[in-house]
Design an enzyme around this catalytic site. Structure first.
Site, mmCIF file in Angstrom:
data_model
loop_
_atom_site.group_PDB
_atom_site.id
_atom_site.type_symbol
_atom_site.label_atom_id
_atom_site.label_comp_id
_atom_site.label_asym_id
_atom_site.label_seq_id
_atom_site.Cartn_x
_atom_site.Cartn_y
_atom_site.Cartn_z
ATOM 1 N N SER A 189 0.847 -1.232 -0.050
ATOM 2 C CA SER A 189 0.096 -0.065 0.010
ATOM 3 C C SER A 189 0.841 1.434 0.191
ATOM 4 O O SER A 189 2.063 1.265 0.277
ATOM 5 C CB SER A 189 -0.929 -0.080 1.348
ATOM 6 O OG SER A 189 -1.626 1.128 1.552
ATOM 7 N N TYR A 244 -0.978 -0.532 10.655
ATOM 8 C CA TYR A 244 -1.246 -0.919 9.507
ATOM 9 C C TYR A 244 -0.093 -0.791 8.521
ATOM 10 O O TYR A 244 0.434 -1.496 7.910
ATOM 11 C CB TYR A 244 -2.501 -0.223 8.841
ATOM 12 C CG TYR A 244 -2.857 -0.423 7.531
ATOM 13 C CD1 TYR A 244 -3.442 -1.713 7.068
ATOM 14 C CD2 TYR A 244 -2.627 0.464 6.290
ATOM 15 C CE1 TYR A 244 -3.789 -1.827 5.723
ATOM 16 C CE2 TYR A 244 -3.143 0.255 4.944
ATOM 17 C CZ TYR A 244 -3.684 -1.083 4.709
ATOM 18 O OH TYR A 244 -3.993 -1.312 3.354
#
Ligand code: NDP
Length: 249
Positions: free
Chosen positions: A141, A154
């Site tokens: 990501s 995350y």
């Protein structure tokens, strides 16, 4: 190798980018084995792909279970004879501030986003080595390249996936002819934001400017995956960062 005969496993295929990728690969003659926990979604997608003339099957799988991941690989070989591509896409993003101490969500992210990818690699590794070819595509990501308030855990999981994939590149390409691709999307319109339980996150994201970003469609990312797969065997797209043009972060 003719990519029209390839077989791909896609985790997290029940929604978002996994589902879009399953559809696009099947439209391009790749046989897809779809994995996730929600069987109704997988069944529906399988029906849709088959009705359009593609080849698709599914296996209900929890990527945090090594047994499930081994069974997924075995089922794929039983159904289609081989595994050419492993797409480790399943992931969750319950962003939260440290102060909220959502330790169960931290654990869950580590289990799904990191261990799930490792179990995916472990499940197909021997098979790919035996065939002396294969392609592993892992989802990181933008958060695997940067960090912002509330993204610590995350981001840590996505940084981990990036580093692990780079490590795989150094070992698997030269020694076993296995291609490795890391895909790092920016904001994509999917169900991922539904995993957030900290209600202070959405105003915080807006402060970062998220309201002004025109989010990508899952199919935009599916296109980049197909591009990486379609390269000739001696070419590996090692890494792709794909943001909405309007995303500043
Ligand atoms: P979605 O929430 O739409 O899809 C996530 C998928 O992961 C679902 O199919 C879900 O299926 C599956 N999944 C979650 N937990 C498990 C589990 N334990 N076992 C098996 N499957 C699981 O989100 P996206 O399409 O956005 O996410 C795909 C990937 O892209 C993720 O890794 C995410 O971190 C990454 N990403 C997303 C971005 C975005 O802006 N959307 C940006 C950058 C990266 P089910 O619940 O049926 O098991």
């Amino acid at each position: 190798m003719n990519h029209n005969q390839k077989v791909a496993i896609i985790t997290g295929a029940s929604s978002g980018m996994g589902a879009a990728t399953a559809k696009l690969l099947a439209q391009n003659g790749i046989k897809v084995m779809m994995a996730a926990r929600r069987e109704d979604r997988l069944q529906q997608l399988q029906d849709e792909i088959r009705a359009a003339g593609g080849e698709a099957s599914y296996k209900v799988t929890d990527v945090t279970s090594r047994t499930d991941m081994e069974a997924l690989a075995s089922e794929t070989i039983k159904t289609y004879g081989q595994i050419d591509i492993m797409i480790n896409n399943a992931g969750i993003m319950p962003l939260s501030f440290f102060s909220k101490l959502k330790v169960d969500e931290w654990d869950r992210m580590i289990d799904v986003n990191i261990k799930g990818v490792l179990y995916g690699v472990a499940a197909v590794y021997k098979h790919m080595v035996e065939r002396n070819e294969g392609h592993i595509i892992n989802f990181s990501s933008i958060a695997g390249h940067i960090i912002f308030p509330s993204s610590s855990i995350y981001s840590a999981t996505k940084h981990a996936v990036r580093i692990l994939t780079e490590g795989m590149r150094t070992e698997l390409g030269a020694d076993q002819n296995i291609r490795t691709t890391l895909i790092s999307p920016g904001a994509v319109e999917t169900e991922l934001y539904g995993t957030i339980t900290d209600d202070t996150i959405f105003p915080a994201l807006e402060k970062l400017g998220s309201a002004g970003w025109k989010q990508l469609d899952p199919s935009d990312i599916a296109n980049t995956i197909l591009f990486a797969i379609q390269q000739p065997a001696h070419v590996t797209i090692n890494e792709m960062i794909v943001r909405p043009t309007s995303q500043s972060l």
